[in-house]
Design a protein around this motif. Structure first.
Motif, short mmCIF file in Angstrom:
data_model
loop_
_atom_site.label_atom_id
_atom_site.label_comp_id
_atom_site.label_asym_id
_atom_site.label_seq_id
_atom_site.Cartn_x
_atom_site.Cartn_y
_atom_site.Cartn_z
N ALA A 375 0.82 -1.21 0.00
CA ALA A 375 0.00 0.00 0.00
C ALA A 375 0.85 1.26 0.00
CB ALA A 375 -0.92 -0.01 1.22
N LEU A 376 2.13 1.13 0.33
CA LEU A 376 3.02 2.30 0.33
C LEU A 376 3.40 2.72 -1.08
CD1 LEU A 376 5.51 1.30 3.17
CD2 LEU A 376 3.83 3.15 3.24
N LEU A 377 3.26 1.79 -2.04
CA LEU A 377 3.73 2.06 -3.40
C LEU A 377 2.80 3.02 -4.13
CD1 LEU A 377 4.64 -1.61 -4.40
CD2 LEU A 377 6.26 0.28 -4.03
N THR A 378 3.39 4.02 -4.79
CA THR A 378 2.64 4.84 -5.73
C THR A 378 3.20 4.54 -7.12
OG1 THR A 378 4.22 6.65 -5.56
CG2 THR A 378 2.35 6.71 -4.05
N ASP A 379 2.54 5.07 -8.16
CA ASP A 379 3.00 4.80 -9.53
C ASP A 379 4.47 5.15 -9.71
OD1 ASP A 379 0.62 3.83 -10.24
OD2 ASP A 379 0.00 5.52 -11.51
N ASP A 380 4.88 6.28 -9.14
CA ASP A 380 6.23 6.79 -9.38
C ASP A 380 7.29 6.19 -8.47
OD1 ASP A 380 5.19 8.40 -11.30
OD2 ASP A 380 4.97 10.14 -9.96
#
Ligand code: FES
Lengths: 472, 102
Positions: A375-380
């Motif tokens: 859940a910590l991951l964003t696209d960038d």
């Protein structure tokens, strides 16, 4: 140079040194190969000059505590080679390594792999910014450099190593703003029967918490760092609580002004060598991931190859020391040295290890992380540091059907960089598992092939002192 | 720890003078390049080849290569694994760094 020797030990950390001492005691000849310039591994990391060693000795007395182990290196039966990088063990039993830019090899009768563990990479936005460092990196700055990493530090992660790093920083006078533990607050009483098995270790842990309390450093359970912010260095960090159901509550996020984030999410056993050797491995989340299957004498599924210490499951220095001792005795016994004595040692150490395992299981239960750090991951968010691959790119490849690690690797070059996948494979395996709904244990890791470390091509063709052409 | 410095207080032994991107910088015998840079308040080592992103010391144990920089004209030297030496010229690495002399 080719030489014959009873035992080659890969790694001069606690497990490797303990194994060497024990095997030599029983009469075996030992060669220890280690990447680093000084013995001791990460745990007994020493300062490189006598003057530095005198600084902050009340906090870091590694040199003194390691002294009895380092004694082993003075044994006439033990040869120790620092700065020796093992890059291949061939099927005929020849172990090849690079030292001072030259390739050398030995043909040991047995091998003890004691390669330790590396930091578990858990990507979050901004984790590649300078100033975001691992707990091991923070410890090394303190232990070997007598330097603290910054003026204003956030320590965040999961597991006891974050607490240890925070306590050490505080004891050295560094300003730690907060300490965040992702696991929810839990009652230690439920696990007390396991915890009291090792009163000394338990007391040490309580001591770390007390240090933080005394210095007024907030310790928050169920909190996580969600972003590191800054241009050329960390200037701030966004932190947020995790709800009871494991969901990060971004609405209650706060921004802390810090110049350093020490991120510590536990350790991953360093199994490149046992995997390259073809030892069978099994996935066990509690041990930090894939570890070699071993018998009660710590022999892997490859005849004559043993694994000891953190490379077979990260569980602290006591276990590493004991396993080293056990492997040293077991190999000596196998090679026909000192049978009676060696078996006595083995039985004693095995009993001690069983007690330690109950403690370890209790600690594991206390630090169960939230359902997923994905859940910590964003696209960038960068998921592969070496090849600069973002999460969105990896997800797109997954959409395109690259749902095995090997295919994902082929289309993105992820894990093919200089870190040999150490900084991305655990994340990639997680992405594949989540996308395909398979358990992590079903995600085959690509088998490492020699060279297992980026050694210079020039040194493989053995031209002393020649350059740095990296072979990948 | 004195507040002017991230180096812990105490006699650090012999001083070693180096330069960092052309600026003089003091270090001490036994320090790694990473230790000396951090003590000087500097966390970065390089700019990445593809995105020109700034990176630095991360694992501290020779594994991640994020701390790679240029030392005396040689690229890809790991700051965390290399001890400082008098007169060392340390430079931020851009991409893959300068080409190696044959
Ligand atoms: S900090 Fe990772 S290799 Fe130097």
């Amino acid at each position: 140079m080719t030489a014959t020797i009873d035992i080659a030990i890969i790694g001069a950390g606690p497990a490797g040194l303990a194994a060497a001492r024990q095997a030599a005691r029983h009469g075996a000849s030992v060669l220890i190969l280690d990447d680093n310039a000084l013995p001791g591994g990460q745990y007994y990391r020493q300062a490189a000059s006598p003057a530095l060693r005198q600084i902050a000795r009340d906090v870091f007395d590694e040199s003194e505590r390691a002294a009895p182990l380092l004694e082993a290196l003075r044994d006439a039966r033990v040869r120790y080679l620092p700065e020796a990088t093992v890059f291949a063990l061939f099927p005929d039993g020849v172990l090849a390594y690079v030292r001072n830019g030259q390739t050398e090899s030995v043909t040991p009768r047995s091998v003890i792999v004691a390669t330790g563990a590396t930091e578990r990479p858990v990507p979050f936005p901004g984790w590649t910014l300078p100033g975001v460092i691992g707990a091991g990196a923070a410890q090394n700055l303190m232990k070997s450099q007598r330097v603290v990493p910054g003026c204003c530090i956030l320590v965040a992660g999961n597991g006891p190593l974050a607490l240890l790093a925070a306590a050490n920083l505080v004891r050295l006078g560094a300003s730690v703003v907060e300490v965040l533990e992702a696991a929810q607050s839990r009652s230690p009483w439920r696990h007390i029967s396991g915890l009291v098995r090792e009163p000394a270790i338990l007391l040490r842990g309580i001591g770390y918490r007390t240090t933080l309390l005394r210095h007024g450093v907030p310790f928050r359970d169920g909190h996580v760092v969600v972003e590191a912010l800054g241009r050329d260095r960390v200037e701030a960090a966004r932190v947020a609580p995790i709800n009871a159901d494991g969901v990060i509550d971004h609405n209650r996020a706060r921004v802390l002004t810090v110049d350093t984030v020490v991120a510590s999410f536990g350790l991953v056993p360093a199994v490149e060598i046992t995997r390259a050797l073809g030892c069978e491995h099994r996935y066990d989340a509690g041990k930090g991931g894939w570890t070699p299957l071993r018998g009660p004498d710590l022999q892997t599924t490859k005849d004559g190859v043993y694994a000891a210490g953190e490379c077979s499951g990260a569980a602290g220095v006591e276990k590493a020391l004991l396993e080293g001792e056990l492997a040293g005795a077991a190999v000596a016994l196998r090679l026909g040295y000192d049978a009676a004595e060696a078996s006595v040692t083995m039985r004693r150490v095995q009993a001690r290890l069983a007690r330690l395992e109950r403690f370890r299981a209790a600690i594991e239960a206390l630090y169960v992380p939230p359902s997923s750090f994905s859940a910590l991951l964003t696209d960038d968010t960068i998921v592969c540091r070496c090849e600069e691959v973002t999460c969105a790119e990896a997800q797109r490849r997954l959409d395109d059907g690259a749902t095995e690690l090997n295919s994902l690797k082929a289309v993105t070059r992820m894990s093919m960089g200089r870190c040999q996948g150490l900084n991305c494979l655990p994340t990639l395996a997680r992405l594949v598992a989540e996308r395909t709904g398979r358990p992590l244990a079903d995600i085959e890791l690509p088998r490492p092939r020699p060279p297992m470390r980026p050694v210079s091509l020039a040194s493989i063709v053995a031209e002393p002192g020649a350059g740095d052409v990296e072979s990948r | 720890m004195s507040n002017s410095s991230l180096r812990l207080d105490g006699d650090r032994g012999r001083r070693v003078d180096i330069t960092v991107d052309g600026m003089p910088c003091s270090a001490f015998e036994g320090e790694t390049i990473a230790g000396a840079l951090f003590a000087a308040g500097r966390a970065h080592s390089r700019h990445t080849p593809i995105r020109d992103a700034v990176r630095g010391y991360y694992c501290g144990m020779g594994v991640c290569w994020e701390c790679a920089l240029v030392v005396d004209g040689r690229p890809n030297v790991r700051a965390c694994m290399t001890l400082v030496q008098t007169g060392m010229r340390i430079e931020t690495q851009a991409g893959f760094g300068p080409p190696m002399a044959p």
